[in-house]
Design an enzyme around this catalytic site. Structure first.
Site, PDB file in Angstrom:
ATOM      1  N   ARG A   1     -12.904 -25.966  -3.229  1.00 41.69           N
ATOM      2  CA  ARG A   1     -14.092 -25.763  -4.092  1.00 41.69           C
ATOM      3  C   ARG A   1     -13.551 -25.470  -5.488  1.00 41.69           C
ATOM      4  O   ARG A   1     -12.897 -24.440  -5.707  1.00 41.69           O
ATOM      5  CB  ARG A   1     -14.945 -24.603  -3.585  1.00 41.69           C
ATOM      6  CG  ARG A   1     -16.031 -24.206  -4.586  1.00 41.69           C
ATOM      7  CD  ARG A   1     -17.124 -23.360  -4.000  1.00 41.69           C
ATOM      8  NE  ARG A   1     -18.006 -24.160  -3.181  1.00 41.69           N
ATOM      9  CZ  ARG A   1     -19.203 -23.755  -2.749  1.00 41.69           C
ATOM     10  NH1 ARG A   1     -19.648 -22.548  -3.062  1.00 41.69           N
ATOM     11  NH2 ARG A   1     -19.950 -24.548  -2.008  1.00 41.69           N
TER      12      ARG A   1
ATOM     13  N   GLN B   1     -22.529 -31.184   1.351  1.00 44.23           N
ATOM     14  CA  GLN B   1     -23.903 -30.688   1.420  1.00 44.23           C
ATOM     15  C   GLN B   1     -24.875 -31.813   1.765  1.00 44.23           C
ATOM     16  O   GLN B   1     -25.769 -31.647   2.606  1.00 44.23           O
ATOM     17  CB  GLN B   1     -24.290 -30.075   0.056  1.00 44.23           C
ATOM     18  CG  GLN B   1     -25.695 -29.540   0.017  1.00 44.23           C
ATOM     19  CD  GLN B   1     -25.866 -28.335   0.920  1.00 44.23           C
ATOM     20  OE1 GLN B   1     -25.130 -27.363   0.806  1.00 44.23           O
ATOM     21  NE2 GLN B   1     -26.826 -28.370   1.833  1.00 44.23           N
TER      22      GLN B   1
HETATM   23  N1   CP Z   1     -24.735 -24.597  -0.173  1.00 40.02           N
HETATM   24  C1   CP Z   1     -23.523 -24.085  -0.366  1.00 40.02           C
HETATM   25  O1   CP Z   1     -22.550 -24.811  -0.640  1.00 40.02           O
HETATM   26  O2   CP Z   1     -23.446 -22.745  -0.198  1.00 40.02           O
HETATM   27  P1   CP Z   1     -22.232 -21.799  -0.550  1.00 40.02           P
HETATM   28  O3   CP Z   1     -22.087 -21.774  -2.042  1.00 40.02           O
HETATM   29  O4   CP Z   1     -22.617 -20.467   0.013  1.00 40.02           O
HETATM   30  O5   CP Z   1     -20.990 -22.337   0.085  1.00 40.02           O
HETATM   31  N1  NVA Z   2     -25.661 -26.185  -7.822  1.00 40.23           N
HETATM   32  C1  NVA Z   2     -25.148 -25.002  -7.168  1.00 40.23           C
HETATM   33  C2  NVA Z   2     -24.882 -25.272  -5.735  1.00 40.23           C
HETATM   34  C3  NVA Z   2     -24.398 -24.100  -4.949  1.00 40.23           C
HETATM   35  C4  NVA Z   2     -24.104 -24.422  -3.522  1.00 40.23           C
HETATM   36  C5  NVA Z   2     -23.895 -24.527  -7.860  1.00 40.23           C
HETATM   37  O1  NVA Z   2     -23.048 -25.359  -8.221  1.00 40.23           O
HETATM   38  O2  NVA Z   2     -23.750 -23.323  -8.069  1.00 40.23           O
END
Ligand code: CP
Ligand code: NVA
Length: 309
Positions: free
Chosen positions: A110, A140
């Site tokens: 991430r 997602q």
């Molecule tokens: N939807 C999602 O990616 O959630 P998190 O940020 O909790 O991983």
């Molecule tokens: N658009 C949001 C998604 C979180 C899962 C973000 O990037 O923070």
């Protein structure tokens, strides 16, 4: 020799491969029904294999679902925040990729910047999986599409409407539109639109995408209405965003414009009273917790694809 199979963007992966991943997600979910969450699937295909989970920003669903995914596949995960790695002190992504490739069988990242993910994938000899970047969030959308299919939908017959910020999650819906054949409407204020070249690339690949500024018109006769936070991780202008995007809150009025059978999706975390009314996200049309659960099942299929199963 072919390189590792990375899962970076739904625009890069052929439709037949994505269809296979989604089928595998449905199959594995059904096959382990009734098993305790911590027990492996009966075939435990990745016994002895390890996935590194690296986070440059916060996570609840991605962190837990990938860890449980590896346990259920018979393997294990090592979770670490990038700030606890030498990466956080300036070691290059290139060296990090080369070193981790000697220890683990795959890397989920991430990242703040999509470029970091691309750099990691270029230098890794093991598969790299995108766990969200500033650009997109492909895992997602696999879970979201699994959810719509298990509710009985045929994706190619559906109209999905995205309401709010043209962010990373919206981009993955755009990236996947040609591959799965759904009609996609995007409703954002002009200043929060998805970059035109992302939309035109998807349209050139065959995606059916309409841009409709008025959210009420966009939701009309939709099968699915989708919201996400107005302030994504890394966005600096929170106060301005909340004001500018307020007319794009998914309310009962917007859901009433959609088909009576319409479903509501949100990747979570949610902010009730900002991008979605509590009555919608906690109401009967919302499938957000099935959607969250399916992160686990969809990602098991993504891992299996990456690991060559
Ligand atoms: N939807 C999602 O990616 O959630 P998190 O940020 O909790 O991983
Ligand atoms: N658009 C949001 C998604 C979180 C899962 C973000 O990037 O923070």
């Amino acid at each position: 020799m072919a390189g590792p199979r990375h899962f970076l963007s739904l625009a890069d992966i052929p439709a037949t491969e994505l269809r296979g991943i989604l089928d595998e997600a449905h199959r594995r979910k059904k096959a382990r029904a009734g098993l305790p969450k911590g027990l492996p699937d009966t075939d435990a295909p990745f016994l002895g294999e390890t996935l590194a989970l690296i986070f440059e920003k916060s996570s609840t669903r991605t962190r837990f679902s990938f860890d449980m995914a590896m346990r259920q596949l018979g393997g294990s995960a090592i979770t670490v925040s990038s700030g606890d790695m030498q990466l956080g002190r300036g070691e290059t992504v290139e060296d990090t990729a080369k070193v981790l490739s000697r220890y683990v069988d795959g890397i989920m990242l991430r990242a703040n910047s999509h470029d970091t993910l691309i750099d990691l994938a270029r230098n890794s000899t093991v598969p790299v999986i995108n766990g969200l970047t500033d650009y997109n969030h492909p895992c997602q959308i696999m879970a979201d599409l699994q959810t719509l299919e298990e509710k009985g939908g045929q994706l190619s017959d559906m109209t999905l409407t995205w309401v709010g910020d043209g962010n990373n999650v919206a981009v993955s819906f755009i990236n996947a539109a040609a591959n799965f054949g759904y009609r996609l409407r995007i409703s954002t204020p002009e200043d929060y639109a998805v970059q035109g070249q992302i939309i035109s690339a998807a349209q050139s690949a065959g995606a059916k995408i309409e841009l409709i500024t008025d959210p009420l018109a966009a939701c009309a006769e939709s099968d699915v209405v989708i919201a996400d936070t107005f302030v994504s991780m890394g966005d600096k202008d929170a106060d301005k965003r909340l004001v500018d995007l307020a007319p794009y809150e998914v309310t009962d009025a917007l859901m009433a414009a959609a088909r009576p059978s319409a479903l509501f999706l949100h990747c979570l975390p949610a902010h009730r009273g900002e991008e979605v009314a509590a009555s919608v996200i906690d109401g009967p049309q919302s499938v957000v917790f099935d959607e969250a659960e399916n992160r686990l099942h969809a990602q098991k299929a993504v891992i299996a694809w990456c690991f060559g199963a």
